[in-house]
Design a protein around this motif. Sequence first.
Motif, PDB file in Angstrom:
ATOM      1  N   TRP A 156       0.813  -1.156   0.010  1.00  0.00           N
ATOM      2  CA  TRP A 156       0.120  -0.023   0.177  1.00  0.00           C
ATOM      3  C   TRP A 156       1.130   1.227   0.245  1.00  0.00           C
ATOM      4  CZ3 TRP A 156      -5.755   0.426   0.853  1.00  0.00           C
ATOM      5  CH2 TRP A 156      -6.257  -0.730   0.688  1.00  0.00           C
ATOM      6  N   LEU A 157       0.516   2.216  -0.963  1.00  0.00           N
ATOM      7  CA  LEU A 157       1.428   3.179  -1.212  1.00  0.00           C
ATOM      8  C   LEU A 157       0.753   4.593  -0.961  1.00  0.00           C
ATOM      9  CD1 LEU A 157       4.051   4.831  -2.179  1.00  0.00           C
ATOM     10  CD2 LEU A 157       3.201   4.308  -4.202  1.00  0.00           C
ATOM     11  N   TYR A 158       1.086   5.567  -0.513  1.00  0.00           N
ATOM     12  CA  TYR A 158       0.576   6.920  -0.212  1.00  0.00           C
ATOM     13  C   TYR A 158       1.159   7.719  -0.605  1.00  0.00           C
ATOM     14  CZ  TYR A 158      -2.428  10.084   2.338  1.00  0.00           C
ATOM     15  OH  TYR A 158      -3.179  11.414   2.732  1.00  0.00           O
ATOM     16  N   ASN A 159       0.645   8.755  -2.005  1.00  0.00           N
ATOM     17  CA  ASN A 159       1.660   9.658  -2.834  1.00  0.00           C
ATOM     18  C   ASN A 159       0.826  10.692  -3.332  1.00  0.00           C
ATOM     19  OD1 ASN A 159       3.875  10.421  -4.126  1.00  0.00           O
ATOM     20  ND2 ASN A 159       3.492   8.999  -5.943  1.00  0.00           N
ATOM     21  N   TRP A 160       1.551  11.666  -3.435  1.00  0.00           N
ATOM     22  CA  TRP A 160       0.997  12.769  -4.280  1.00  0.00           C
ATOM     23  C   TRP A 160       0.038  12.329  -5.414  1.00  0.00           C
ATOM     24  CZ3 TRP A 160       1.187  17.816  -2.585  1.00  0.00           C
ATOM     25  CH2 TRP A 160       2.213  18.231  -1.760  1.00  0.00           C
ATOM     26  N   SER A 161      -1.001  12.840  -5.932  1.00  0.00           N
ATOM     27  CA  SER A 161      -1.860  12.440  -7.034  1.00  0.00           C
ATOM     28  C   SER A 161      -0.911  12.776  -8.292  1.00  0.00           C
ATOM     29  CB  SER A 161      -3.060  13.224  -7.155  1.00  0.00           C
ATOM     30  OG  SER A 161      -3.659  13.265  -8.083  1.00  0.00           O
ATOM     31  N   GLY A 162      -0.944  11.812  -9.098  1.00  0.00           N
ATOM     32  CA  GLY A 162      -0.444  11.770 -10.362  1.00  0.00           C
ATOM     33  C   GLY A 162       1.106  11.887 -10.400  1.00  0.00           C
ATOM     34  N   TYR A 163       1.800  11.396  -9.315  1.00  0.00           N
ATOM     35  CA  TYR A 163       3.079  11.749  -9.181  1.00  0.00           C
ATOM     36  C   TYR A 163       4.046  10.391  -9.353  1.00  0.00           C
ATOM     37  CZ  TYR A 163       6.897  14.304  -6.905  1.00  0.00           C
ATOM     38  OH  TYR A 163       8.032  15.390  -6.799  1.00  0.00           O
ATOM     39  N   MET A 164       3.637   9.532  -9.982  1.00  0.00           N
ATOM     40  CA  MET A 164       4.430   8.285 -10.185  1.00  0.00           C
ATOM     41  C   MET A 164       3.920   7.556 -11.404  1.00  0.00           C
ATOM     42  SD  MET A 164       5.814   5.198  -7.924  1.00  0.00           S
ATOM     43  CE  MET A 164       6.785   6.200  -7.016  1.00  0.00           C
TER      44      MET A 164
END
Length: 360
Positions: free
Chosen positions: A29-37
């Motif tokens: 499970w990854l939590y990231n800025w939107s549209g950032y990978m």
Amino acid sequence: MRLKPLIAAAITSASLLALPAAADPGQVWLYNWSGYMDPDTLAAFQDATGTAVVLDTYGDADEAEARLLARGTGYDLAIVASETVGRLADAGAISKFSLPAVPNAAGLDTELMQILLASLPQAEGYALPYLWGTTGLAYDRDAVQERLPGAPLDSWALVFDPENASKLADCGISIVNSVEEVLAAALVYLGLDPQSQSEQDIEAAFSLLSAIAPYVRSFDSYQYDALMDGDVCLAIAWSTAGLAPQMEDENSSYQYVIPREGSNLWGDLFVVPSDAGDPEGAHRLVNHVLQPSEMARATVFNNATNSVPAARQQIRDPGYAIPALTLPPELRKKLFVVKPRTGEEKQSLDRRWRLLQIGL
């Protein structure tokens, strides 16, 4: 720090699912800025390891910090703004990395990491860089020069001088919604220490910001569309958004500059939540992303400075060799990192920032 309206169909969005009660060995499970990978990066990880990535996203650094501080998120890995890492580490919300489990970390840009650690020693061991960038000025050259012939295009004066701001108000001024970074820019423009925590200096910076606030159209973390669509002619912006017009549209009249007075170097950093269900899977994902081939992909996808110098040789487009992305030595000398503040200090800044935005 890039917000882009892109959600990959191949990646399951955690916002549609309940967070896991226990670790699933087939998922990270990854939590990231939107549209950032780039979705292809995550798809390649699944192909290589058999482990799927479940992605949840956020649009504001404060949102991510608050969620990780609250614990119980179910996330195995997060990518967060550098200025939040000290507070997360001090609160025990993140765990240290096991570097032997991330052999590709040996290829990281050590010089940029040292610049970060000089101001943010709490990050050592707790964070590894994903991407780097700066906070600078993006402007429409034609619109600005029409209204301000001979304007100081390489200086914070372009926006912080109220006379200049008043003349550019009609074509639109946007300021990134990040009080710690904008405050640092105001301080360095005033000739003060951008890392100052002196109340006198902070008051001077807020007075400067209050003087230009009436001419600002928006305080916004999401500036990509406004710049790409030409809705504003001047922005204090993260380089990922500020560079987008000139990198993605060869006919654009927009330019992004790191002001001569100096600029903030920011990093978006990998951290492992202290209650991660699968820290081993998190380490495997970080190691995958830090491959030079994946870092090259990240640079092109995000208009960002990648954290692995060897990756630059794999980027064939010469447009990505510009100083604003490669950050050569002469530019690095002008960079500083926002000094971490306590939670109480940050709350005080947030309150003053909100009052400034509503004109009080």
